[in-house]
Design a protein around this motif. Structure first.
Motif, PDB file in Angstrom:
ATOM      1  N   SER A   1     -53.800  53.199   0.796  1.00 31.81           N
ATOM      2  CA  SER A   1     -53.843  54.646   0.650  1.00 31.81           C
ATOM      3  C   SER A   1     -54.369  55.286   1.931  1.00 31.81           C
ATOM      4  O   SER A   1     -55.209  54.723   2.636  1.00 31.81           O
TER       5      SER A   1
ATOM      6  N   ASP B   1     -48.912  60.122  -0.304  1.00 26.08           N
ATOM      7  CA  ASP B   1     -49.772  58.942  -0.286  1.00 26.08           C
ATOM      8  C   ASP B   1     -49.003  57.699  -0.757  1.00 26.08           C
ATOM      9  O   ASP B   1     -49.226  56.601  -0.246  1.00 26.08           O
TER      10      ASP B   1
ATOM     11  N   TYR C   1     -48.621  54.306   1.313  1.00 22.32           N
ATOM     12  CA  TYR C   1     -48.893  52.987   0.732  1.00 22.32           C
ATOM     13  C   TYR C   1     -47.782  52.001   1.082  1.00 22.32           C
ATOM     14  O   TYR C   1     -48.032  50.866   1.474  1.00 22.32           O
TER      15      TYR C   1
ATOM     16  N   ASN D   1     -56.510  54.808  -7.365  1.00 18.22           N
ATOM     17  CA  ASN D   1     -55.148  55.343  -7.377  1.00 18.22           C
ATOM     18  C   ASN D   1     -54.385  55.034  -8.659  1.00 18.22           C
ATOM     19  O   ASN D   1     -53.263  55.485  -8.840  1.00 18.22           O
TER      20      ASN D   1
ATOM     21  N   ASN E   1     -49.881  63.316  -3.600  1.00 19.00           N
ATOM     22  CA  ASN E   1     -49.756  61.973  -4.164  1.00 19.00           C
ATOM     23  C   ASN E   1     -48.420  61.325  -3.796  1.00 19.00           C
ATOM     24  O   ASN E   1     -48.348  60.107  -3.605  1.00 19.00           O
TER      25      ASN E   1
END
Length: 88
Positions: free
Chosen positions: A44, A34, A38, A53, A31
């Motif tokens: 994403s 990611d 972003y 998300n 995460n």
């Protein structure tokens, strides 16, 4: 990061050229990556829908990053609002 995936409110500081991220399965290592994706590509890496998300039970998210580029600091911010409108 605020209300992004499994992070309610978290600040990470990466101040070296090479960073290692380690931890148990399911704690949010991917995460973090990611969130950086972003900020660089406005979307994403893993999902087409921004809504997936948002942290469960929350209405939106905010990601902010400060990047050093040519000795100048640049800030990138992504906000997904309650109405699903995304702002950079």
């Amino acid at each position: 990061m605020l209300q992004f995936k499994n992070y309610t409110n978290k600040i990470f500081e990466f101040n070296k050229n090479v960073i290692g991220i380690c931890g148990n399965n399911g704690v949010g290592k991917t995460n973090i990556l990611d969130a950086v994706h972003y900020l660089c590509f406005t979307k994403s890496y893993f999902s087409k829908s921004d809504a997936v998300n948002v942290q469960q039970g929350a209405m939106g998210f905010r990601i902010e990053g400060r990047f050093l580029k040519n000795e100048y600091e640049e800030t990138a911010t992504c906000i997904l609002r309650e109405n699903s409108k995304k702002n950079f």
